[in-house]
Structure formats: structure tokens, C-alpha cells
Design an enzyme around this catalytic site. Structure first.
Site, short mmCIF file in Angstrom:
data_model
loop_
_atom_site.label_atom_id
_atom_site.label_comp_id
_atom_site.label_asym_id
_atom_site.label_seq_id
_atom_site.Cartn_x
_atom_site.Cartn_y
_atom_site.Cartn_z
N ASP A 89 0.73 -1.36 -0.10
CA ASP A 89 -0.16 0.07 0.03
C ASP A 89 0.80 1.25 0.04
O ASP A 89 0.19 2.35 -0.20
CB ASP A 89 -0.94 0.03 1.24
CG ASP A 89 0.04 -0.21 2.54
OD1 ASP A 89 0.38 0.78 3.08
OD2 ASP A 89 -0.15 -1.49 2.73
N GLY A 141 8.60 -12.11 -0.97
CA GLY A 141 9.88 -11.71 -0.09
C GLY A 141 10.88 -12.80 0.10
O GLY A 141 11.88 -12.47 0.49
N ASP A 159 6.24 -6.05 6.68
CA ASP A 159 4.87 -5.55 6.94
C ASP A 159 4.07 -6.71 6.24
O ASP A 159 3.53 -6.28 5.15
CB ASP A 159 4.85 -4.13 6.24
CG ASP A 159 3.27 -3.63 6.28
OD1 ASP A 159 2.61 -3.97 7.02
OD2 ASP A 159 3.02 -2.65 5.77
N SER A 161 1.06 -9.63 6.07
CA SER A 161 -0.24 -10.19 6.44
C SER A 161 -0.30 -11.30 7.29
O SER A 161 0.98 -11.61 7.51
CB SER A 161 -1.27 -10.55 5.09
OG SER A 161 -0.47 -10.65 3.83
N ASP A 162 -1.40 -11.89 7.77
CA ASP A 162 -1.15 -12.86 8.75
C ASP A 162 -0.75 -14.17 8.16
O ASP A 162 -0.70 -14.48 6.96
CB ASP A 162 -2.64 -13.03 9.24
CG ASP A 162 -3.07 -11.88 10.04
OD1 ASP A 162 -2.44 -11.22 10.62
OD2 ASP A 162 -4.47 -11.41 9.85
N1 AAT Z 1 0.23 -1.81 5.48
C1 AAT Z 1 -0.81 -2.75 5.47
C2 AAT Z 1 -0.74 -3.87 6.39
C3 AAT Z 1 -0.39 -5.09 6.01
S1 AAT Z 1 0.07 -5.52 4.09
C4 AAT Z 1 0.67 -6.94 4.09
C5 AAT Z 1 1.18 -7.14 2.76
O1 AAT Z 1 2.02 -8.15 2.60
C6 AAT Z 1 0.09 -7.54 1.68
O2 AAT Z 1 0.14 -6.37 0.80
C7 AAT Z 1 0.55 -8.62 0.90
O3 AAT Z 1 0.18 -8.92 -0.28
C8 AAT Z 1 1.91 -8.61 1.30
N2 AAT Z 1 2.46 -9.88 1.44
C9 AAT Z 1 1.87 -11.21 1.82
N3 AAT Z 1 2.86 -12.24 1.50
C10 AAT Z 1 3.99 -11.82 1.07
C11 AAT Z 1 5.09 -12.21 0.46
N4 AAT Z 1 5.23 -13.60 0.85
N5 AAT Z 1 5.99 -11.63 0.07
C12 AAT Z 1 5.71 -10.06 -0.11
N6 AAT Z 1 4.63 -9.55 0.30
C13 AAT Z 1 3.76 -10.52 0.85
C14 AAT Z 1 -0.45 -6.18 6.85
C15 AAT Z 1 -1.67 -6.11 7.61
C16 AAT Z 1 -2.02 -7.03 9.04
C17 AAT Z 1 -3.16 -7.65 9.29
C18 AAT Z 1 -3.21 -8.14 10.66
N7 AAT Z 1 -4.55 -8.78 10.93
#
Ligand code: AAT
Length: 293
Positions: A89, A141, A159, A161-162
Site C-alpha cells: 500500500d 519476499g 509489513d 499479512s497474517d
Molecule cells: N500496511 C498494511 C498492512 C499489511 S499489508 C501486508 C502485505 O503483505 C499485503 O500487501 C500482502 O500482499 C503482502 N504479502 C503477503 N505475503 C507476502 C510475501 N510472501 N512476500 C511479499 N509480500 C507479501 C499487514 C496487515 C496485517 C493484518 C493483521 N491482521
């Protein structure tokens, strides 16, 4: 369940679901990795949802993005090269850009749709991409970190996701090892580390994996984010062996450095040095559980 309301239902927080009143659905898409939804809520502004889980809202994104960024960057003198994993984002990029010492900001986000949607619907967040120091890589990543030369970064912010779906591997030991290798001596990481109320088993795994991997300081911090599960979220901060890092006493404060007259960006809304220090105070139950791992 209730028409006009979004409920964040997940096996990761069984038996509870935070709900927001939906004014209007603005975007619904399916990327190669996840379902992507944007809606206008009644009281939190626009909301970005991935696979049914709230990633950010306009009203409270400041708390998460400012804390996950400035906790690590204010803990080391003169950060120069910074990597963001996830964070498509752009909000963390926006916060890193406040640090004048930084000369290179790399980001590796897996899902291009998140970047595109943020640019269209969350301009105040995606403004982070406009900084000339930013290099965007679209990819996993985990694979990106494997290719990073040893000792490259002063700080890495995960940063993510879960730990279900694309982000699962970002919570595992092999990934932490590549983070450690990618840091210069005394460099720091900060990762999204879930909620003390609902994810204690995950947090215990993160803490013990980090104690095993990182030979510098290891501290858990947390902050209030009303639209994340249980209304709070934690961060794992670790430093690599080398110059000592004391996360609890920020040595690189930016409170005074922000000059709203000179910056085209809004001033910080949440972070300051007192919030930084307070973030490391743990409730008794968490202190006890995390002490002997
Ligand atoms: N700043 C907003 C909060 C986030 S965004 C998490 C981001 O991680 C998402 O855009 C997702 O597409 C990305 N993501 C997920 N897996 C990978 C990966 N393997 N490599 C790179 N990017 C990745 C986090 C919110 C937390 C929610 C808590 N419940």
C-alpha cells in the site's frame, strides 16, 4: 451476516469478529494471490481487505504504519538502506521517507494488485511510492531475501499479512535467517507480530525463532489499532550481532525533525518518543509467557 456490515471472520481469531458498517463497495478483484476488496465504511474511511482480513483503514493506518517504521528506524543512528517486505500500500514507505539519513528504500511486495489499488483508492498512503529513493520489486519476499548480498541493509521492515496464505513463510525460521544475513552488523528488523490477546502461540513461536536467530537485542512491542483483531497489534524487533541496540531508548528521534512547513506530507499523527518507549511495556501475562522461551 448482517446486511450492510463487513465482519472480519477468520479461524485465526475464532469466536469473535470486528464489524464495520459498509457505505459503499468501491472495488472487488481477485489477484493471483488473494481476494482484494476496498469499501467505504461509515466511521473509518476507506478500508482495504485481503482474503477477508482488514489490512488498513484510512482512520487508523497511522498507528500501524508509523509504529512499525519508526520503532526500528529511531532505534539506530543514521539508517541508510532500508528494505520493506510486503507493505504494497506504500504507507511504510511514506513513513521511512521522513528519515533524511535514508538513501535507498527497497520494497518487495508479492501482489501488484495491492499496489495498483492503493494508488487508486488510498492516495494519502500510496504517496510513499513517489519518493525517488524507492525501488519497487514485485515478487515473493522469501525468494527476494535469498538473493540479497550479506550485510546490505541497516533495517528491514516486514509489513506482512497474517501467517495464512502468501505470508506464511514470512513467519518461519529459514526466512528469519535470511533477514539476519541481509543486515549489516547492528542492523535491525521489525516484523508484524500479531495480537497478545488472540495469538499467543504464534507470538511465542516468533519470539523463540528470533532468539535462536538474532544475536543482538530482541524485544516485543505493541500498539493500539482499533480495526485489527482485538484492537491491537504487536511488533517483533531484533538486532543483529554487532553494535548494541537499545530499542527501549530511541537514539534517533524524529519528533523535532518534522517541519510541517517544509514537508508536502502530513505530520505524524501517532508516533512520538514517549509512545516508542511505552510500546515495550508488556502486560504481566505476556511478560511471563515470553520470558522463558
Ligand atoms: N500496511 C498494511 C498492512 C499489511 S499489508 C501486508 C502485505 O503483505 C499485503 O500487501 C500482502 O500482499 C503482502 N504479502 C503477503 N505475503 C507476502 C510475501 N510472501 N512476500 C511479499 N509480500 C507479501 C499487514 C496487515 C496485517 C493484518 C493483521 N491482521
Amino acid at each position: 451476516i448482517v446486511p450492510g456490515w463487513f465482519s472480519e471472520i477468520s479461524a485465526m481469531w475464532p469466536g469473535e469478529a470486528h464489524s464495520l458498517k459498509v457505505e459503499k463497495v468501491l472495488f472487488e478483484g481477485k489477484s493471483d494471490y488473494q481476494d482484494v476488496v476496498v469499501f467505504e465504511s461509515a466511521t473509518y474511511g476507506r478500508v482495504l481487505v485481503l482474503d477477508g482480513v482488514i489490512q488498513l483503514t484510512q482512520r487508523d493506518e497511522c498507528a500501524y504504519q508509523e509504529m512499525i517504521t519508526h520503532l526500528p528506524l529511531c532505534s539506530i543512528p543514521n539508517p541508510k538502506k532500508v528494505l520493506v517486505v510486503g507493505g504494497g500500500d506504500g504507507g511504510v514507505l511514506r513513513e521511512i521517507a521522513r528519515h533524511k539519513s535514508v538513501d535507498q528504500i527497497d520494497i518487495c511486495e508479492i501482489d501488484k494488485m495491492v499496489v495498483d489499488v492503493a494508488k487508486e483508492f488510498f492516495p494519502d498512503v500510496a504517496v510513499g511510492f513517489e519518493d525517488p529513493r524507492v525501488n519497487l520489486h514485485i515478487g515473493d519476499g522469501v525468494a527476494f531475501l535469498r538473493e540479497v548480498p550479506e550485510g546490505t541493509y541497516d533495517a528491514i521492515i516486514v509489513d506482512s499479512s497474517d501467517p495464512v496464505g502468501p505470508a506464511q513463510a514470512l513467519f518461519e525460521r529459514p526466512f528469519y535467517r535470511t533477514l539476519d544475513q541481509a543486515l549489516r552488523p547492528g542492523g535491525v528488523i521489525c516484523t508484524q507480530a500479531e495480537s497478545l490477546w488472540v495469538h499467543m502461540p504464534i507470538i511465542k513461536n516468533i519470539v523463540s525463532a528470533c532468539r535462536h536467530t538474532f544475536k543482538g537485542s530482541i524485544n516485543y512491542a505493541w500498539t493500539s489499532v482499533p480495526t485489527y483483531p482485538s484492537g491491537l497489534i504487536g511488533f517483533m524487533l531484533c538486532s543483529k550481532a554487532g553494535p548494541a541496540v537499545n530499542f527501549l531508548e530511541p537514539c534517533n528521534p524524529i519528533d523535532q525533525a518534522i517541519d510541517p512547513e517544509k514537508s508536502s506530507r502530513r505530520p505524524m499523527k501517532f508516533y512520538n518518543s514517549a509512545m516508542h518507549a511505552a510500546a515495550f511495556s508488556l502486560p504481566q501475562f505476556a511478560k511471563v509467557e515470553l520470558e522463558h522461551l
